[in-house]
Design a protein around this motif. Sequence first.
Motif, PDB file in Angstrom:
ATOM      1  N   SER A 194      57.943  30.315  25.678  1.00  0.00           N
ATOM      2  CA  SER A 194      58.601  31.495  26.468  1.00  0.00           C
ATOM      3  C   SER A 194      57.195  32.430  26.330  1.00  0.00           C
ATOM      4  O   SER A 194      56.578  32.548  25.107  1.00  0.00           O
ATOM      5  CB  SER A 194      59.655  31.995  25.788  1.00  0.00           C
ATOM      6  N   ILE A 195      57.178  33.192  27.259  1.00  0.00           N
ATOM      7  CA  ILE A 195      55.859  33.969  27.429  1.00  0.00           C
ATOM      8  C   ILE A 195      56.240  35.520  27.760  1.00  0.00           C
ATOM      9  O   ILE A 195      57.253  35.858  28.519  1.00  0.00           O
ATOM     10  CB  ILE A 195      54.861  33.707  28.374  1.00  0.00           C
ATOM     11  N   GLU A 196      55.657  36.541  27.478  1.00  0.00           N
ATOM     12  CA  GLU A 196      55.524  37.661  27.838  1.00  0.00           C
ATOM     13  C   GLU A 196      54.592  38.125  28.797  1.00  0.00           C
ATOM     14  O   GLU A 196      53.294  38.089  28.762  1.00  0.00           O
ATOM     15  CB  GLU A 196      55.605  38.962  26.660  1.00  0.00           C
ATOM     16  N   THR A 197      54.846  38.888  29.979  1.00  0.00           N
ATOM     17  CA  THR A 197      53.914  39.160  30.908  1.00  0.00           C
ATOM     18  C   THR A 197      53.801  40.850  31.032  1.00  0.00           C
ATOM     19  O   THR A 197      54.806  41.263  30.909  1.00  0.00           O
ATOM     20  CB  THR A 197      53.987  38.430  32.138  1.00  0.00           C
ATOM     21  N   ALA A 198      52.693  41.185  31.614  1.00  0.00           N
ATOM     22  CA  ALA A 198      52.127  42.608  31.923  1.00  0.00           C
ATOM     23  C   ALA A 198      53.275  43.086  33.098  1.00  0.00           C
ATOM     24  O   ALA A 198      54.154  44.344  33.065  1.00  0.00           O
ATOM     25  CB  ALA A 198      50.905  42.705  32.051  1.00  0.00           C
ATOM     26  N   LEU A 199      53.600  42.107  34.024  1.00  0.00           N
ATOM     27  CA  LEU A 199      54.409  42.608  35.145  1.00  0.00           C
ATOM     28  C   LEU A 199      55.721  41.920  35.238  1.00  0.00           C
ATOM     29  O   LEU A 199      55.953  40.919  34.513  1.00  0.00           O
ATOM     30  CB  LEU A 199      54.101  42.104  36.652  1.00  0.00           C
ATOM     31  N   SER A 258      47.600  34.675  38.311  1.00  0.00           N
ATOM     32  CA  SER A 258      48.100  36.255  37.688  1.00  0.00           C
ATOM     33  C   SER A 258      49.112  36.682  38.566  1.00  0.00           C
ATOM     34  O   SER A 258      49.030  38.137  38.684  1.00  0.00           O
ATOM     35  CB  SER A 258      46.690  37.082  37.843  1.00  0.00           C
ATOM     36  N   ARG A 259      50.077  35.937  39.072  1.00  0.00           N
ATOM     37  CA  ARG A 259      51.421  36.539  39.882  1.00  0.00           C
ATOM     38  C   ARG A 259      51.915  37.620  39.092  1.00  0.00           C
ATOM     39  O   ARG A 259      52.677  38.521  39.744  1.00  0.00           O
ATOM     40  CB  ARG A 259      52.009  35.553  40.316  1.00  0.00           C
ATOM     41  N   LEU A 260      52.020  37.326  37.563  1.00  0.00           N
ATOM     42  CA  LEU A 260      52.821  38.294  36.668  1.00  0.00           C
ATOM     43  C   LEU A 260      51.880  39.009  35.907  1.00  0.00           C
ATOM     44  O   LEU A 260      52.258  39.684  34.828  1.00  0.00           O
ATOM     45  CB  LEU A 260      53.833  37.494  36.157  1.00  0.00           C
ATOM     46  N   GLY A 261      50.609  39.073  36.433  1.00  0.00           N
ATOM     47  CA  GLY A 261      49.806  39.842  35.670  1.00  0.00           C
ATOM     48  C   GLY A 261      49.062  39.155  34.276  1.00  0.00           C
ATOM     49  O   GLY A 261      49.255  38.018  34.352  1.00  0.00           O
ATOM     50  N   SER A 262      48.797  40.263  33.503  1.00  0.00           N
ATOM     51  CA  SER A 262      48.241  39.160  31.864  1.00  0.00           C
ATOM     52  C   SER A 262      49.511  38.739  31.515  1.00  0.00           C
ATOM     53  O   SER A 262      50.393  39.458  31.066  1.00  0.00           O
ATOM     54  CB  SER A 262      47.433  40.456  31.094  1.00  0.00           C
ATOM     55  N   VAL A 263      48.952  37.606  30.599  1.00  0.00           N
ATOM     56  CA  VAL A 263      49.929  36.941  29.709  1.00  0.00           C
ATOM     57  C   VAL A 263      49.759  37.864  28.441  1.00  0.00           C
ATOM     58  O   VAL A 263      48.731  37.863  27.805  1.00  0.00           O
ATOM     59  CB  VAL A 263      49.781  35.718  29.675  1.00  0.00           C
ATOM     60  N   LEU A 264      50.695  38.537  27.869  1.00  0.00           N
ATOM     61  CA  LEU A 264      50.412  39.210  26.742  1.00  0.00           C
ATOM     62  C   LEU A 264      50.971  38.572  25.370  1.00  0.00           C
ATOM     63  O   LEU A 264      50.239  39.088  24.135  1.00  0.00           O
ATOM     64  CB  LEU A 264      51.688  40.505  26.836  1.00  0.00           C
ATOM     65  N   GLU A 265      51.942  37.749  25.418  1.00  0.00           N
ATOM     66  CA  GLU A 265      52.340  36.990  24.257  1.00  0.00           C
ATOM     67  C   GLU A 265      53.069  35.835  24.463  1.00  0.00           C
ATOM     68  O   GLU A 265      53.335  35.641  25.827  1.00  0.00           O
ATOM     69  CB  GLU A 265      53.400  37.865  23.383  1.00  0.00           C
TER      70      GLU A 265
END
Length: 404
Positions: A194-199, A258-265
């Motif tokens: 599971s990941i967290e994205t900027a968008l 980068s469809r959902l921007g940066s991957v933050l976590e």
Amino acid sequence: MNQTLDVLVVGGGLVGASLTLALLQQGFHTGLIEAKKAQPIEPVDFSRPGFDHRVFAISRASERIFRALGVWEAMCAQRVSPYQAMQVWESFGEIGFDHQDIGQENLGHIIELQVMQYALQQRQQDFPQLHGYFETKVSHLQQHEDYLAVHLNTGEVLTTRLLVGADGGDSQIRKLAGISCDIQPYGHHALVASIETALPHQATARQRFLPSGPLAFLPLTQPHTSSIVWSLPPEQAAAMQALDKPAFHQALEQAFNSRLGSVLESSELFAFPLRRRHAKPYVKPRIALVGDAVRSIHPLAGQGVNMGLLDAASLLDVIVQAQTKHRDIGALETLQHYQRWRKGENLKILLAMDGFKNLFGNSWLPLRWARNIGMRLTDATYPLKNKLMQQAMGLEGDLPRLAR
């Protein structure tokens, strides 16, 4: 020797547990054998961060099955993630699906395994007549005219009119029954996390076809959190697992445009090998296979568990009809109705998945252009696109009663 059961299900996963509930609801004298220890599954703890890394895309047909089993509301009370749209692309070719185009509230749900297991286990408690055998395995089988003797590793012998193997891709029941299985490695490992994205994901499931394999982002309940399934050759999958988080995040962003921007976590990254399996046949006298014991497919369309639930619901229809007509539910003639019903449906999807994998795994430039143009043409052909979506959702076809 115990009183003869009507049906004995081996394997308490999603498909086996669902079939067991369906049988109990129909009044069948039912037993369940599970190799794991009997222990209560905990509900989702919302005070703790993170999601189960094992998530599934649940179709409308599967939702209907869960509703009929009385477990859907319990799932929704925990955590389910409906998605309203889907985007599929490679480079310049893209197909978009939207729930409004087919007049549906959504296109399906992304649900964690823990959520489904908890709801199914809670529902089983409504049936104290269920015969459960845990930390138990089947050692060998003995065919008799009117029943099957099932010898357990505990020394106990159970008798049943019908034995159902719902015990996964490496099914012991399939092996003990002497049913052959065509097994072909896909040459891929699936990376899941599971990941967290900027968008925000905007309740949209997304998948990009890459030369190395498909990459899917599945929306979860938190607007910036998705579950990923990335199919890669084993050596590339291992290389991704060896990266530190910043390097992995950068590789993931690049692969996904980068469809959902940066991957933050990101959570811990898990990997498992992908294999294509198909049993031949599905049934023998007093024995039937369902779920991954019958077939395993590439996860690129997210149809594996949905196919397994349709196996279970179809088998239920066949044996209910046989019981109503006072016929033997374990007779080969009865079980061949189930095989004919599901084999055709399974083969269609198996061949389609093989075709997609081979088509998009070929990097020859003229073919890449052709398939991207084909995606754009399909996206512009609304009747064809909507037909594809309705079939994927389980809104069409020869559906069993629980899925209608």
